[in-house]
Design an enzyme around this catalytic site. Structure first.
Site, PDB file in Angstrom:
ATOM      1  N   LYS A   1      39.900  40.501  27.427  1.00  0.00           N
ATOM      2  CA  LYS A   1      39.123  40.427  28.673  1.00  0.00           C
ATOM      3  C   LYS A   1      39.395  41.695  29.487  1.00  0.00           C
ATOM      4  O   LYS A   1      40.554  42.057  29.731  1.00  0.00           O
ATOM      5  CB  LYS A   1      39.550  39.183  29.447  1.00  0.00           C
ATOM      6  CG  LYS A   1      38.478  38.577  30.290  1.00  0.00           C
ATOM      7  CD  LYS A   1      38.962  37.228  30.801  1.00  0.00           C
ATOM      8  CE  LYS A   1      38.010  36.635  31.778  1.00  0.00           C
ATOM      9  NZ  LYS A   1      38.611  35.485  32.463  1.00  0.00           N
TER      10      LYS A   1
HETATM   11  C1  E4P Z   1      36.931  33.113  34.086  1.00  0.00           C
HETATM   12  O1  E4P Z   1      36.662  33.888  33.226  1.00  0.00           O
HETATM   13  C2  E4P Z   1      37.166  33.533  35.485  1.00  0.00           C
HETATM   14  O2  E4P Z   1      38.303  34.302  35.564  1.00  0.00           O
HETATM   15  C3  E4P Z   1      37.251  32.335  36.391  1.00  0.00           C
HETATM   16  O3  E4P Z   1      36.224  31.435  36.029  1.00  0.00           O
HETATM   17  C4  E4P Z   1      37.234  32.653  37.860  1.00  0.00           C
HETATM   18  O4  E4P Z   1      37.063  31.467  38.605  1.00  0.00           O
HETATM   19  P1  E4P Z   1      37.331  31.400  40.192  1.00  0.00           P
HETATM   20  O5  E4P Z   1      36.311  32.240  40.876  1.00  0.00           O
HETATM   21  O6  E4P Z   1      37.173  29.936  40.533  1.00  0.00           O
HETATM   22  O7  E4P Z   1      38.724  31.898  40.405  1.00  0.00           O
END
Ligand code: E4P
Length: 217
Positions: free
Chosen positions: A85
């Protein structure tokens, strides 16, 4: 639309995987920090539970492409299902291009516009992660971003898959599915809420009462 779970909490991942509803996992630096565990250890444990793509993010302090590439190679070595990622920056795009050329899968994260998603796709990203909830938080309709990306990827015949991220509630899940997301990555609490309906509970209670009135225990 398929489901990934958005957490680094191993117990929740196991519960969702055992229910048969998830086929992958996403983590981010905040979720790893919340567990207070060593990144490589928690990721290896997740990989031993789920047989599907597992996104592990480069360190939040790594901002240059060279650093992201080096970390990405290490993340990819943890398990065959690892997806690296990478944050959506110019340096992140460079890292994505290089890792993709080495056959390493990538998930470009922190996507907030369709243009960012298209750039990530062109850099060879396996997945893009548009953040629905964080757009809603600032009064921008997150679901519109997802439908735009889906329409552009379809028109341009882009293979990159859309992971709807920052999913905060069951309505977000329905919205992402209708907007054309390939995957939604969802926290366990939201998946759990999605299993429930008051009429399901009432129906179970009535079946039980009617059955027991005739047949007893
Ligand atoms: C996933 O890939 C993201 O990091 C995550 O869904 C972020 O979610 P949030 O905005 O609720 O922290």
């Amino acid at each position: 639309m398929r489901f990934f779970i958005d957490t680094a909490k191993v117990e929740d991942i196991k519960k969702a995987y055992d229910m048969g509803i998830i086929c992958g996992v996403t983590t981010n630096p905040s979720l790893i920090a919340k567990e207070g565990r060593v990144f490589e250890e928690v990721i290896a444990e997740i990989a031993s539970i789920v047989d599907g793509p597992i996104s592990g993010e480069v360190k939040a302090t790594t901002e240059d492409a060279e650093g992201m590439i080096a970390e990405g190679r290490e993340i990819a070595k943890i398990h065959k299902n690892m997806v690296v990622k990478i944050p959506m920056t110019a340096e992140g795009l460079k890292a994505c291009k290089q890792l993709a050329s080495e056959g390493i899968k990538t998930n470009m994260t922190l996507i907030f516009t369709a243009n960012q998603a298209l750039l990530a796709a062109r850099a060879g990203a396996t997945y893009v992660s548009p953040f629905l909830g964080r757009l809603d938080d600032i009064s921008v309709r997150g679901v519109d971003c997802i439908s735009e990306i889906a329409a552009i990827f379809k028109a341009a015949k882009v293979d990159t898959q859309i992971i709807a991220a920052s999913v905060r509630n069951p309505i977000h899940v329905t919205d992402c599915a209708l907007a054309g997301a390939d995957i939604a990555t969802v926290p366990f609490s939201v998946l759990d809420t999605m299993t429930k309906h008051p009429l399901t509970d009432a129906g179970i209670a009535k079946f039980k009462k009617d059955y027991m009135a005739v047949f007893g225990e």
